[in-house]
Each structure stands twice: as structure tokens, then as C-alpha cells.
Design an enzyme around this catalytic site. Sequence first.
Site, short mmCIF file in Angstrom:
data_model
loop_
_atom_site.label_atom_id
_atom_site.label_comp_id
_atom_site.label_asym_id
_atom_site.label_seq_id
_atom_site.Cartn_x
_atom_site.Cartn_y
_atom_site.Cartn_z
N SER A 1 4.77 1.93 8.79
CA SER A 1 3.75 1.54 7.46
C SER A 1 5.33 0.92 6.40
O SER A 1 6.00 1.50 6.47
CB SER A 1 2.81 1.91 6.26
OG SER A 1 1.60 1.99 7.13
N ASP B 1 0.31 -8.03 1.36
CA ASP B 1 -0.26 -6.14 1.84
C ASP B 1 1.40 -6.70 2.23
O ASP B 1 1.73 -5.61 2.80
CB ASP B 1 -0.88 -5.40 2.17
CG ASP B 1 -0.23 -4.08 2.25
OD1 ASP B 1 0.27 -3.26 1.38
OD2 ASP B 1 -0.37 -2.95 3.39
N HIS C 1 0.73 -1.11 0.09
CA HIS C 1 0.01 -0.32 0.15
C HIS C 1 0.70 1.42 0.38
O HIS C 1 0.02 2.65 -0.15
CB HIS C 1 -0.88 -0.24 1.09
CG HIS C 1 -0.34 0.32 2.44
ND1 HIS C 1 -0.19 -0.82 3.44
CD2 HIS C 1 -0.39 1.55 3.33
CE1 HIS C 1 0.23 0.46 4.19
NE2 HIS C 1 0.35 1.43 4.50
#
EC number: 3.4.21.-
Length: 328
Positions: free
Chosen positions: A232, A127, A78
Site C-alpha cells: 500500500s 487516498d 490510509h
Amino acid sequence: MRQPHIAALLLLPLLLRSGTEGARTLRACGHPKMFNRMVGGENALEGEWPWQVSIQRNGIHFCGGSLIAPTWVLTAAHCFSNTSDISIYQVLLGALKLQQPGPHALYVPVKQVKSNPQYQGMASSADVALVELQGPVTFTNYILPVCLPDPSVIFESGMNCWVTGWGSPSEQDRLPNPRVLQKLAVPIIDTPKCNLLYNKDVESDFQLKTIKDDMLCAGFAEGKKDACKGDSGGPLVCLVDQSWVQAGVISWGEGCARRNRPGVYIRVTSHHKWIHQIIPELQFQGRAGTQQQQKDSQGQQRLAGNSAPCLAAHAMVLALGALLLRIV
């Protein structure tokens, strides 16, 4: 004439050295030179997490990642919704402070990004992405790879692991300058319990989220401590048989450090085959006392442990010995 065997003898130490250096490179993963483990959102120390990288767009940090090989970084898919212009991306390695990277840090341009083709959007499975660097980095005390686990490694519920990153300390705040790398100890939460937590206090406008098979939860039911925006793609690492092994990739959560909303990570072991397809030379950490094997593209069994370079050097020495016998 006896000159050929003299040349062959001169090559012998070079071959031995080559095998030894290969083994040393493989042993480098998961072994930082600095150890200082404190629980709870603390500043990291220089060289403490040498695989941690900052992925930057136009010189600005936006995601974390982990060095897994001289030319490869593991991160979240992502983080790369648009890779049409790869020239805007770079990776910062060996840094403790984002604003003051220091003499041990290194900027490397990105060559390409490979996202898992099964990834379908935020909070979905797969992901994960692999970032290839423009060139190989030299391992130092401040730049080292983390080990990746093979499917034989199990991360049990309650196991204490560590998450690192330069993300925000809370939903409202930004990490103050010089933006020192943060570290946080978090326990693994089993999937059934994590699903129960995410089913509590569900707001009417929120879609109910499910922890998929390739996801891993870590953190605290009471909240207060968690990864946040900017973390992230970074690593969740656990100490396994004296080596730091990456259990997960920071993927998603509801807010940051909210009650009943622990952090959700993508299990590295779930994407072992996909990673190996892209980086076939990468070796994975197995359980202690087991000899892990993998099949190459021809279906032949080959060793996947740290003995491979030594075995290769040994084979070369035997071949060289046979050559010497023929010459003399």
C-alpha cells in the site's frame, strides 16, 4: 576603478553552474541507471526502481511510497490513520533488501504527514498523502525521484506498467528474508471493465465496491498476480516519452490476486492541484512536444518544463552583462 567588474566576472561561472545543476535535478526524475524488465513477480535489481521507499513505524515496514522531490514522498492516506506521534515514523530510501539495506540505503526521519482532506476511509476517493522528510536527500544512482504526470498525460487501457513493493507475495504468505523488493508488470484496465469485474461473484457479506473517477485499475481478470499487504502507498509507474511517470498510488483491492479483483490505485493526475498546492516548486511531466504552463499564486503564467532553471540562469547572465557595461 575596475575591480567590481572583475568580481562580477568571477560570479558568472557560478551562476551558469547553478542553472545547469537545477536543470540536472529536474531531469533526474524517472531515469534510473539500471534497466531489466521481466514480467511477473520477480526480484528487482539494485537501483532499478530508485524512487521506491519503505515507510516504517518503530523500525518496521508497513507501507510503500515514492520519492517525488528531495524532501517529499507520495504514499496512501490510509497508511496514516494516526499521526499524533510523528517521531515513530521513518523512511528508508535506496534499499533493495529490507533486512539488509546495504551501503546505498538511507534512513530519514519524518517531519510531517499531509493526508488529502477529502479522504474518508478505506476504498474511498483521495487516498493519497504526502510525507515530508526531516531534510533533503541527495540524489544518487540508488535514490532518485519518479516523475509525476500533469493532467495532459493519459494512461490508456492495455498500457503495460509496473508496480513495486515489499508486500506479501500472497494473502497467506510473508515475503521471505532478506525481503527483496518485488516488481510486477500489470496492464491498465479501463474503469467500465473494472467495475464489471468487481460486480462479478459478489459475496453476500461484501459491500459492492465502485471504482471512482480518481481511481485506476491495473492487473489481470484471472488474478494470480497483484500487489498485496505491505505494498500500500507504493507506486504504479509507466514509461511515458522515455521517462518513468507515476500513474497511480496502490490503494485497495479485495484480497490479493483474486479472480475478477484487479488492483485499484489512486490516479495521480486527479490530485495534481492538491499536490501542487503543498509542493508549489514541484514540476510535472507533460506530453512530449507540448509546453506545459501553470499559474502561480498571482495568476501569472510560468513555464512548468525543464527549461526553467536554464532560463533563470540566462536572465542572470543578461543582468550581469548589463551591470558590467554600466561599471566599465
